[in-house]
Design an enzyme around this catalytic site. Structure first.
Site, mmCIF file in Angstrom:
data_model
loop_
_atom_site.group_PDB
_atom_site.id
_atom_site.type_symbol
_atom_site.label_atom_id
_atom_site.label_comp_id
_atom_site.label_asym_id
_atom_site.label_seq_id
_atom_site.Cartn_x
_atom_site.Cartn_y
_atom_site.Cartn_z
ATOM 1 N N GLY A 9 0.828 -1.214 0.000
ATOM 2 C CA GLY A 9 0.000 0.000 0.000
ATOM 3 C C GLY A 9 0.849 1.245 0.000
ATOM 4 N N ASN A 10 0.236 2.374 0.259
ATOM 5 C CA ASN A 10 0.989 3.625 0.321
ATOM 6 C C ASN A 10 0.338 4.550 1.341
ATOM 7 O OD1 ASN A 10 -0.949 5.527 -1.109
ATOM 8 N ND2 ASN A 10 -0.762 3.834 -2.567
ATOM 9 N N ARG A 11 0.958 5.712 1.564
ATOM 10 C CA ARG A 11 0.556 6.557 2.694
ATOM 11 C C ARG A 11 -0.499 7.602 2.354
ATOM 12 N NH1 ARG A 11 5.631 9.348 4.646
ATOM 13 N NH2 ARG A 11 4.042 10.542 5.737
ATOM 14 N N SER A 12 -1.079 7.540 1.162
ATOM 15 C CA SER A 12 -2.030 8.591 0.781
ATOM 16 C C SER A 12 -3.283 8.530 1.668
ATOM 17 C CB SER A 12 -2.414 8.417 -0.682
ATOM 18 O OG SER A 12 -3.310 9.423 -1.051
ATOM 19 N N ALA A 63 -3.470 7.613 -5.190
ATOM 20 C CA ALA A 63 -2.140 7.047 -5.391
ATOM 21 C C ALA A 63 -2.359 5.585 -5.797
ATOM 22 C CB ALA A 63 -1.334 7.144 -4.113
#
Ligand code: CTP
Length: 429
Positions: free
Chosen positions: A223-226, A290
């Site tokens: 995943g990512n931090r958005s 993102a």
């Protein structure tokens, strides 16, 4: 937006607290001033804790932050006037507005900080009456409210329902905090655009927000931090301008704006499908999500263990589709596509220019995620808007809600123009 909230005495003062909380959460910088009577209902400490700024209640009290709003730098000199706060505000909400304060405003009386600020305000003033139903219906109160509306103040209608006095029902309740905030945003953005300009009534705006998650097994993902904050700010701003808004949210924990249509997705493939279904009916796309560029080739069933036969030495990845590029290839003339590039460190603008051209976008919004004070989970952002026409518009550090307004100001006008019109004019020209 810099929002000044004036709180009068009344049981509904607790809703002003919740309105301030929602405004802060939406990315606005909020300061509060109170009448002495209002402090019998909600104390200064509560407003100060929620806004992160001192609360003033008298014209004779020095402001420790010299009239600055949260996020602004302090001026080098103390302002002479106790009215510095309202001079710096983009909107002034008086909620709840008592019958007494409304009468004072109509008569031009400035005998406390709340009424003085109203008299000195150059920004939109929104008055939200809340009182006993018979006091509201009294011809004196009605005449005063008419006077305020005729002078250009926004007067919100109270709601009908149970009133504070035991067993009484009637017209006089303060609207719910989300409705108050929506009314303030509409008044402030209307003032920013000037009469008739920039409205999005009848338009459909599609916003993707958040970050996709690509499963490794049944409990783990890439995943990512958005957080989705920027996308939600755009959705709220577009809704306030009258657009029908659809939000495609990838793993967003924050609340979408009231009234927006919401589709929730997890993976890039689900996001792509939702976009394909929604984009054809959209006039303007803000692709803030993102999106993962790669996903594990196959997600393991169950939970992988670190020992045993299915312990992974390597996770094999497969590329995902570029959703924005696909949508752009399928666009019809008049549709506007805006991409977002979270770039890390130097050379970001150049990399974003390449994406703008490759994905055939009308504009791309670039920010530097190497900086800790803006971006991902911050209420603030700073960006450069690159347009198809080759323009670069610097948008300095500001609350995300304000950046959303600025972006809409720049790209909203491109809707309906023939394909490539932005190439010669440049978005926002
Ligand atoms: N985007 C997309 N689908 C992808 C990747 C990105 O729709 N698979 C969109 C993003 O939502 C964003 C824009 O493309 O609006 C730019 O995203 P970014 O990640 O910066 O671009 P990439 O093309 O993925 O380039 P790179 O990761 O190499 O920087």
């Amino acid at each position: 937006m810099r929002l000044l909230v004036g709180v009068c005495g009344g049981i509904a003062a607790y809703k002003a607290l919740e309105t301030a909380r929602l405004a802060v959460r939406a990315g606005h910088a909020v300061r509060v001033i109170q009448t002495r009577n209002s402090m019998r209902f909600v104390g200064r400490a509560s407003f100060a804790a929620i806004t992160g700024a001192p609360v003033l209640s008298s014209e004779f009290e020095a402001d420790p932050t010299l009239g600055a709003f949260p996020g602004d730098s302090l001026p080098a000199y103390a302002p002479i006037s106790h009215l510095a706060l309202v001079q710096n505000a983009d909107a002034y909400l008086i909620a709840p507005a008592s019958a007494e304060t409304i009468a004072k405003l109509a008569a031009g009386i400035a005998d406390n900080l709340v009424t003085s600020a109203a008299l000195a305000a150059a920004c939109p003033v929104i008055v939200a009456p809340a009182m006993n139903g018979r006091m509201y219906a009294n011809p004196a109160t009605q005449a005063n409210l008419r006077t305020l509306a005729q002078r250009g103040l926004t007067v919100l209608a109270p709601e009908e329902g149970a009133l504070a006095s035991h067993g009484e029902h009637g017209l006089g309740r303060l609207p719910e905090p989300a409705a108050l905030l929506a009314a303030v945003q509409a008044a402030a953005s209307g003032a920013r655009r000037g009469p008739g300009g920039g409205g999005l009534a009848g338009r459909h705006v599609l916003v993707t927000a958040g970050g996709t998650r690509e499963p490794i097994d049944s409990v783990r993902y890439i995943g990512n931090r958005s957080s989705g904050r920027m996308g939600l700010a755009l959705a709220a701003a577009a809704a306030a301008r009258g657009a029908t808004v659809t939000c495609i949210l990838a793993n967003v924990a924050l609340e979408p704006p009231p009234g927006a249509l919401v589709r929730r997705v997890e993976t890039a493939a689900e996001l792509a499908l939702a976009c394909r279904e929604t984009f054809p009916a959209s006039d303007l796309l803000f692709m803030t999500a993102a999106v993962a560029d790669f996903r594990p080739l196959s997600a393991a069933a169950g939970k992988l263990t670190k020992t045993g036969p299915n312990a992974p030495a390597l996770i094999e990845l497969a590329p995902t589709e570029d959703v924005l590029e696909q949508l752009s290839a399928a666009r019809v003339p008049g549709q506007v596509l805006v991409g977002f590039a979270a770039e890390h460190g130097p050379g970001g603008l150049e990399r974003a220019r390449v994406k703008l051209a490759r994905k055939q976008l009308d504009a791309i919004v670039v920010n530097d995620v190497a900086r800790a004070d803006i971006g991902f989970d911050s209420e603030y952002n700073e960006a450069t808007l690159l347009t198809r026409g080759g323009r670069a518009v610097d948008l300095p550090r500001m609350p995300k809600a304000e950046l959303a307004e600025a972006l809409l100001d720049h790209v909203g006008g491109l809707i309906g123009q023939p394909l490539g019109a932005g190439a010669s004019a440049g978005a926002g020209d």
